[in-house]
Design a protein around this motif. Structure first.
Motif, PDB file in Angstrom:
ATOM      1  N   MET A  60       1.563  -0.688  -9.777  1.00 42.20           N
ATOM      2  CA  MET A  60       0.385  -1.386  -9.270  1.00 42.20           C
ATOM      3  C   MET A  60      -0.056  -2.479 -10.242  1.00 42.20           C
ATOM      4  SD  MET A  60      -3.254   0.238  -8.009  1.00 42.20           S
ATOM      5  CE  MET A  60      -4.563  -0.819  -7.359  1.00 42.20           C
ATOM      6  N   ARG A  90      -4.509   5.573  -2.079  1.00 41.70           N
ATOM      7  CA  ARG A  90      -3.421   6.572  -2.082  1.00 41.70           C
ATOM      8  C   ARG A  90      -3.333   7.251  -3.450  1.00 41.70           C
ATOM      9  NH1 ARG A  90      -4.039   4.488   2.084  1.00 41.70           N
ATOM     10  NH2 ARG A  90      -2.546   3.828   3.676  1.00 41.70           N
ATOM     11  N   ALA A 110       0.807  -1.224   0.000  1.00 42.29           N
ATOM     12  CA  ALA A 110       0.000   0.000   0.000  1.00 42.29           C
ATOM     13  C   ALA A 110       0.837   1.269   0.000  1.00 42.29           C
ATOM     14  CB  ALA A 110      -0.927   0.005   1.216  1.00 42.29           C
ATOM     15  N   GLU A 149       3.343   4.966 -10.920  1.00 40.89           N
ATOM     16  CA  GLU A 149       2.732   4.250  -9.793  1.00 40.89           C
ATOM     17  C   GLU A 149       1.689   3.254 -10.279  1.00 40.89           C
ATOM     18  OE1 GLU A 149       2.980   2.995  -6.298  1.00 40.89           O
ATOM     19  OE2 GLU A 149       3.966   4.944  -6.584  1.00 40.89           O
ATOM     20  N   LEU A 184      -3.421   0.877  -1.762  1.00 42.45           N
ATOM     21  CA  LEU A 184      -2.591   1.615  -2.714  1.00 42.45           C
ATOM     22  C   LEU A 184      -3.478   2.402  -3.676  1.00 42.45           C
ATOM     23  CD1 LEU A 184       0.135   2.324  -3.979  1.00 42.45           C
ATOM     24  CD2 LEU A 184      -0.001   0.189  -5.292  1.00 42.45           C
ATOM     25  N   PRO A 232       3.011   3.934  -1.589  1.00 39.21           N
ATOM     26  CA  PRO A 232       3.399   4.373  -2.942  1.00 39.21           C
ATOM     27  C   PRO A 232       4.910   4.538  -3.068  1.00 39.21           C
ATOM     28  CG  PRO A 232       1.592   5.705  -2.077  1.00 39.21           C
ATOM     29  CD  PRO A 232       2.117   4.897  -0.929  1.00 39.21           C
TER      30      PRO A 232
END
Length: 552
Positions: free
Chosen positions: A352, A387, A325, A348, A384, A327
């Motif tokens: 992911m 975020r 989770a 990011e 994640l 970043p």
């Protein structure tokens, strides 16, 4: 023996009263506790004030602590906000001492307690389906039993006071201070109520059962013992709950150490202040003021250390879902430059994507995987995603160039597809293959190979034309394989070769594989249109490589 039985009965009445009082107030308040903890703790001062207020009202730091640990574990409350609530509960719990000192040992118990019990029970019995009125009745009954218990305790300590009165720090040595700290902590752990322990100590002091210094040491012990509530609440819970429990222990140990070190100064000061403010230097009032003074002093001294402690605890008890989770590319300093922020978002999301496909690959693979671990990792990816959403919201709060604005829908849809994949990974069961010979058939093997091809598809370095061709080929392959599996299974049922009960889970598994393949390709198409920038200094921001040709 009679005195000991009286003490036991008094403690029982007191605990029963505290239980009814706390439960009744929580029912009467409805969802106010949850609302206050979630919406009124955004700053340190407000979080501290909420902790003081709720604990003083419900007369149970344990109830507030358990609720706080639960909210943090459910990620409804951050660790930083929870710490301030916990500090507030330490001050709020001193209200019990004041109730005992100013009312419990100075007022005719029968004149106060019995009417409260009568009125409270009348409200409870006549409330019917009105839950809040019934809660108010229970809380009044609890108040009455609270004071009745204090009266019985006072009578019980009157019988044992002569045998304890000779015990002083001078006669028993300095170890007696440590012993009474331990006694206070032990009573709190056993009763799971620092309020009960405080009431016992103050009631005993009213009959001068033991020296003021020893009573003060026992009061300090109650502060240490109350941390057991957070520890018990955190057992079996996640890392956030363990951090809250650790914070509670650290700050209460700190306040207790401060109180012990300054005991020769704080106790005389409390006696003087009690005489000036209350016109009485009796032991219960002095101890109630001492309890308040050292808790407030502990909070004041701990105030500058809170942020550092939160940062230190955040690096402890780290679990796999928290690592996922966190970043790796979302730097808040890039937000003033939209092109840099877009680059960070794309990187990011690419990260992911890799993590999500790895999770799906493991979930759908031939080796059995623990469902709990899959769910934990899926939860980490969902966090994640939150975020990334927060970063997107902060980016959208400022004026953006058109090129960056155009990227937002694709990035949001990519995120939604990845979250859907994480959910599917937690659901898919690797052992749900078609029964009998169909489980080894060409159609089923082709579907599994199509899934593997979709998961292994890496568009890096591909031209747009090659990317689209590969995407369409993968789509045709898994759709065809799914149709073949479905046809074989349904034909097996129609011919009586397969039982419907055995086919249903296999067909559901095949549908999930098709859904995973479809979602993987949609996510790839959306993200491929917005590659991370090659340069951080492009004044125009990122430009899409090519508008996606298919809707997803």
């Amino acid at each position: 023996m009679t005195a000991m039985l009286t003490l036991a009965g008094g403690i029982g009445l007191f605990l029963l009263g505290m239980g009814l009082l706390t439960d009744g107030l929580k029912i009467a308040a409805g969802g106010a506790l949850r609302t206050l903890l979630q919406t009124w703790t955004r700053t340190s001062v407000r979080g501290f004030a909420v902790g003081v207020l709720i604990t003083a009202v419900v007369q149970s730091s344990s109830a507030v602590t358990v609720a706080t640990v639960g909210f943090v574990n459910a990620r409804l409350l951050s660790l930083r906000r929870a710490v301030w609530v916990i500090l507030g509960t330490n001050v709020g719990t001193t209200m019990t001492g004041w109730l005992v000192a100013l009312v419990g040992v100075k007022v005719d118990v029968g004149a106060l307690a019995l009417p409260l019990i009568g009125i409270g029970m009348a409200l409870t019995l006549t409330a019917g389906e009105r839950a809040r009125l019934a809660g108010a009745g229970r809380s009044l009954t609890g108040f009455g039993l609270f004071f009745l218990g204090v009266g019985v305790l006072a009578a019980g300590f009157g019988g044992v006071a002569p045998s304890l009165a000779a015990l002083t720090p001078e006669s028993a040595g300095l170890l007696s201070i440590a012993a009474f700290v331990l006694i206070g902590a032990l009573v709190t752990v056993l009763t799971q109520s620092s309020s009960a322990a405080i009431a016992i100590v103050l009631t005993a002091s009213a009959g001068e059962a033991f020296a003021l210094e020893l009573a003060a040491a026992a009061v300090i012990g109650t502060n240490l013992g109350t941390t057991s509530t957070a520890v018990f609440a955190a057992l079996g819970a996640g890392a956030p709950a363990r951090r809250v429990a650790s914070a509670h222990i650290l700050f209460n140990l700190f306040a207790g150490a401060v109180a012990l070190i300054t005991l020769p100064l704080l106790l005389p000061a409390a006696r003087e202040l009690a005489g000036l403010a209350l016109g009485s230097e009796d032991m219960p009032s002095t101890l109630a003021l001492f309890h308040t003074l050292f808790n407030v002093t502990g909070v004041i001294l701990a105030w500058p250390l809170v942020n550092r402690t939160v940062r230190w605890l955040s690096a402890r008890f780290v679990t796999e879902d928290e690592t996922l989770a966190r970043p790796a590319h979302l730097d808040p300093t890039s937000l003033p430059v939209p092109s840099l922020a877009l680059n960070a978002l794309a990187m990011e999301l690419a990260r992911m994507t890799s993590l999500t496909l790895e999770l799906v690959r493991e979930a759908a693979g031939p080796k059995p995987v623990a469902r709990k671990r899959l769910a934990l990792r899926a939860d980490g990816l969902m966090q994640l995603g939150e975020r990334i959403r927060e970063f997107l919201a902060r980016l959208n709060a400022s004026a953006l160039p058109e090129s960056v604005t155009a990227a937002v829908p694709d990035l949001v849809r990519t995120l939604q597809h990845l979250e859907e994949l994480a959910g599917l990974a937690a659901e898919i069961a690797p052992d749900r293959t078609p029964p009998g010979r169909f489980g080894k058939g060409e159609a089923w093997l082709a579907l599994q190979q199509a899934l593997q091809a979709c998961l292994d598809f890496d568009p890096a370095g591909m031209s747009e034309l090659a990317f689209e061709r590969r995407l369409k080929k993968l789509d045709r392959t898994f759709q065809s394989a799914y149709r073949d599996v479905k046809t074989e299974l349904l034909h097996g049922v129609s011919k009586g070769e397969l039982d419907v009960g055995a086919v249903d889970p296999a067909l559901m598994h095949a549908r999930r594989i098709r859904q995973i393949c479809d979602t993987v390709l949609k996510a790839r198409r959306r993200l491929h249109a917005w590659r991370p920038l090659a340069s951080d200094t492009d004044p125009k921001g990122a430009e899409p490589a090519e508008t996606a040709s298919a809707e997803s």
